[in-house]
Motif scaffolding. Sequence first.
Motif, mmCIF file in Angstrom:
data_model
loop_
_atom_site.group_PDB
_atom_site.id
_atom_site.type_symbol
_atom_site.label_atom_id
_atom_site.label_comp_id
_atom_site.label_asym_id
_atom_site.label_seq_id
_atom_site.Cartn_x
_atom_site.Cartn_y
_atom_site.Cartn_z
ATOM 1 N N ALA A 1 0.904 -1.161 0.055
ATOM 2 C CA ALA A 1 -0.015 -0.093 0.003
ATOM 3 C C ALA A 1 0.848 1.185 -0.005
ATOM 4 C CB ALA A 1 -0.806 -0.016 1.490
ATOM 5 N N VAL A 2 0.244 2.284 -0.499
ATOM 6 C CA VAL A 2 0.897 3.733 -0.596
ATOM 7 C C VAL A 2 0.228 4.656 0.463
ATOM 8 C CG1 VAL A 2 1.664 5.513 -1.820
ATOM 9 C CG2 VAL A 2 1.996 3.233 -2.816
ATOM 10 N N ILE A 3 0.895 5.337 1.579
ATOM 11 C CA ILE A 3 0.213 6.103 2.429
ATOM 12 C C ILE A 3 -0.002 7.508 1.721
ATOM 13 C CG2 ILE A 3 0.556 7.564 4.495
ATOM 14 C CD1 ILE A 3 2.599 5.112 5.390
ATOM 15 N N PRO A 4 -1.249 7.756 1.616
ATOM 16 C CA PRO A 4 -1.771 9.214 1.031
ATOM 17 C C PRO A 4 -0.914 10.428 1.461
ATOM 18 C CG PRO A 4 -3.553 7.882 1.854
ATOM 19 C CD PRO A 4 -2.620 7.215 2.793
ATOM 20 N N HIS A 5 -0.556 11.180 0.379
ATOM 21 C CA HIS A 5 0.279 12.473 0.707
ATOM 22 C C HIS A 5 1.521 12.006 1.063
ATOM 23 C CE1 HIS A 5 -3.689 14.104 0.465
ATOM 24 N NE2 HIS A 5 -4.238 13.523 1.627
ATOM 25 N N SER A 6 2.074 10.827 0.814
ATOM 26 C CA SER A 6 3.431 10.610 1.101
ATOM 27 C C SER A 6 4.425 10.863 -0.068
ATOM 28 C CB SER A 6 3.670 9.075 1.612
ATOM 29 O OG SER A 6 3.307 8.276 0.643
ATOM 30 N N PRO A 7 5.583 10.737 0.150
ATOM 31 C CA PRO A 7 6.664 10.861 -1.146
ATOM 32 C C PRO A 7 6.333 9.691 -2.163
ATOM 33 C CG PRO A 7 7.797 11.239 0.736
ATOM 34 C CD PRO A 7 6.576 10.768 1.202
ATOM 35 N N ALA A 8 5.942 8.390 -1.795
ATOM 36 C CA ALA A 8 5.689 7.593 -2.644
ATOM 37 C C ALA A 8 4.661 7.825 -3.579
ATOM 38 C CB ALA A 8 5.447 6.163 -1.898
ATOM 39 N N GLU A 9 3.237 8.229 -3.112
ATOM 40 C CA GLU A 9 2.404 8.821 -3.881
ATOM 41 C C GLU A 9 2.748 9.781 -4.644
ATOM 42 O OE1 GLU A 9 -2.172 9.569 -2.639
ATOM 43 O OE2 GLU A 9 -0.991 11.190 -1.934
ATOM 44 N N LYS A 10 3.560 10.723 -4.550
ATOM 45 C CA LYS A 10 3.933 11.819 -5.287
ATOM 46 C C LYS A 10 4.767 11.396 -6.380
ATOM 47 C CE LYS A 10 3.929 15.349 -1.387
ATOM 48 N NZ LYS A 10 4.702 16.163 -0.463
ATOM 49 N N LEU A 11 5.540 10.337 -6.123
ATOM 50 C CA LEU A 11 6.271 9.509 -7.124
ATOM 51 C C LEU A 11 5.706 8.685 -8.004
ATOM 52 C CD1 LEU A 11 9.284 8.461 -4.952
ATOM 53 C CD2 LEU A 11 9.476 10.207 -6.733
ATOM 54 N N GLY A 12 4.408 8.445 -7.647
ATOM 55 C CA GLY A 12 3.456 7.762 -8.431
ATOM 56 C C GLY A 12 3.465 6.215 -8.201
ATOM 57 N N LEU A 13 3.928 5.573 -7.066
ATOM 58 C CA LEU A 13 4.119 4.106 -6.896
ATOM 59 C C LEU A 13 2.758 3.697 -6.714
ATOM 60 C CD1 LEU A 13 7.237 4.082 -4.450
ATOM 61 C CD2 LEU A 13 7.094 3.314 -6.872
ATOM 62 N N GLN A 14 2.480 2.484 -7.064
ATOM 63 C CA GLN A 14 1.141 1.654 -7.211
ATOM 64 C C GLN A 14 1.373 0.651 -6.289
ATOM 65 O OE1 GLN A 14 -1.546 3.419 -8.606
ATOM 66 N NE2 GLN A 14 -0.078 5.143 -9.283
ATOM 67 N N THR A 15 0.082 0.198 -5.735
ATOM 68 C CA THR A 15 0.007 -1.062 -5.051
ATOM 69 C C THR A 15 0.457 -2.164 -6.089
ATOM 70 O OG1 THR A 15 -1.617 -0.470 -3.464
ATOM 71 C CG2 THR A 15 -1.492 -2.657 -3.844
ATOM 72 N N GLY A 16 1.166 -3.052 -5.589
ATOM 73 C CA GLY A 16 1.463 -4.422 -6.452
ATOM 74 C C GLY A 16 2.732 -4.158 -7.146
ATOM 75 N N GLU A 17 3.281 -3.070 -7.130
ATOM 76 C CA GLU A 17 4.499 -2.699 -7.919
ATOM 77 C C GLU A 17 5.873 -3.203 -7.155
ATOM 78 O OE1 GLU A 17 4.073 0.811 -11.082
ATOM 79 O OE2 GLU A 17 4.487 1.354 -9.106
ATOM 80 N N ILE A 18 6.745 -3.677 -7.728
ATOM 81 C CA ILE A 18 7.999 -4.140 -7.119
ATOM 82 C C ILE A 18 9.076 -3.516 -7.386
ATOM 83 C CG2 ILE A 18 9.518 -6.033 -7.187
ATOM 84 C CD1 ILE A 18 7.383 -7.794 -7.991
ATOM 85 N N ILE A 19 9.804 -2.779 -6.319
ATOM 86 C CA ILE A 19 11.004 -1.798 -6.354
ATOM 87 C C ILE A 19 12.186 -2.887 -6.154
ATOM 88 C CG2 ILE A 19 11.852 -0.344 -4.983
ATOM 89 C CD1 ILE A 19 9.350 0.820 -3.988
ATOM 90 N N TYR A 20 12.830 -2.870 -7.153
ATOM 91 C CA TYR A 20 13.867 -3.741 -7.277
ATOM 92 C C TYR A 20 15.558 -3.081 -7.099
ATOM 93 C CZ TYR A 20 14.748 -3.237 -12.171
ATOM 94 O OH TYR A 20 14.933 -2.690 -13.480
ATOM 95 N N LYS A 21 15.270 -1.865 -7.441
ATOM 96 C CA LYS A 21 16.548 -1.088 -7.135
ATOM 97 C C LYS A 21 16.068 0.440 -6.618
ATOM 98 C CE LYS A 21 20.126 -2.626 -10.642
ATOM 99 N NZ LYS A 21 20.918 -2.328 -11.547
ATOM 100 N N CYS A 22 16.942 0.793 -5.787
ATOM 101 C CA CYS A 22 16.816 1.955 -5.051
ATOM 102 C C CYS A 22 18.267 2.862 -5.206
ATOM 103 C CB CYS A 22 16.057 2.027 -3.876
ATOM 104 S SG CYS A 22 16.112 3.731 -3.091
ATOM 105 N N ASN A 23 18.455 3.996 -5.830
ATOM 106 C CA ASN A 23 19.450 4.653 -5.871
ATOM 107 C C ASN A 23 20.669 3.780 -6.330
ATOM 108 O OD1 ASN A 23 18.427 7.064 -5.094
ATOM 109 N ND2 ASN A 23 18.775 6.703 -2.888
ATOM 110 N N GLY A 24 20.424 2.972 -7.344
ATOM 111 C CA GLY A 24 21.343 2.101 -8.058
ATOM 112 C C GLY A 24 21.814 0.706 -7.235
#
Length: 395
Positions: free
Chosen positions: A309-332
């Motif tokens: 889940a993405v918390i409303p009004h959080s950076p994740a929501e502003k970045l457009g992250l969606q429920t069910g997506e998989i983050i496999y790299k962060c800052n390389g």
Amino acid sequence: MTQMWIMEILKGIGKMFLHPIFYYSIILAVITGLSRVKRERSDFHIRVNDPLQELRFLFPAGLLIGFILSIITVGSGLTISYSIVTMLAIITIVLSLIGNFRFLSPAFTIGFSFVFLFLAKQLNWNLPILSGHPSDNSLSGFIVLLGLLLIVEGIQMMRNGSKKFSPILRNSRRGLVVGAHQVKRIWLIPVFCFLPIGPLTAPFEWWPTFDFGTSSYSFILVPFAVGFQQQIQSTLPQLAVKRIGKQVIALGILIFAIAVSGMWLPILSIVAVIIAIIGRGWISYRHRVRENAAPYYFTPRKNGLIVLAVIPHSPAEKLGLQTGEIIYKCNGQLTGNKKEFYKALQKNRAYCKLEVLNSEGEVRFVQGALFEGDHHELGILTVEDRKKWNGNEAS
């Protein structure tokens, strides 16, 4: 004559504010919101959506559809008795006490109300709470309304039920922590109907479309409480809810067609009620069986961190992250778990660049600036977030 109709419409609106279901629905929505927040804090130490979310879904979502339904009911001259309105309120309250909003489907609230009223009439029960027995045509019209409201239930699922899911954590059969989503909604659908007594008379020779056995009318705006509840764990929640919504709409169309025929052949109204109750129950049962048989969707992944889940009004929501997506790299850096993800975030506290797999398995790049005071984990919730919340922590 026009002035009289306007006055009766205003009186009909006023009757809604005297109806117990109007206020009972508000109480249910508030209690549901508070209960959801308590559970979310227990699972994630933070609430996902504010406690008034259910209350916001209660009214606006049903007003437009209620207006459209009112055009149909007024245009056809649909007439229901006070005994129908009373019994519907009683059955709605009783079914809500079960605690599962799926029993607030019109298939059950109207269906069981019809069964009770039909038996009361056939067995000549004289109950003080009922002001006489409704006519056969009035009962048949009630089932036409059942078909229409089932269609509305399905539409509401697809339009509003597929938004703002509440994430939950649970233990799988193997004892692993897995994620799921729960949607629990109640909508108030205000619909104008006619009562078979009052100062109004038929304004046209062709009206009403169906003969309800009366020549005088008054308005009543009936608040129909329509509920829906489902837990989804095997797929993306919006996909499951929309699938159920389509099935309910199809059932509603079938019931409506049979119920309209029941205006000429009353036995078909009984058939429509039986199909509605069994059909709606079967839809929920099939979903539960499918969910139990399928593997869990929101589980720890080796190839990255799945977003529960993405918390409303959080950076994740502003970045457009969606429920069910998989983050496999962060800052390389590869992010196989929440610890690695948090460590990668610390590499650059002012900027974040993510590589994400969407629900179609396609790679997309997400990046944006971070500011002081932003959620330290961007505001995403995962299946690794089970923590013991205590009252000193605030959302």
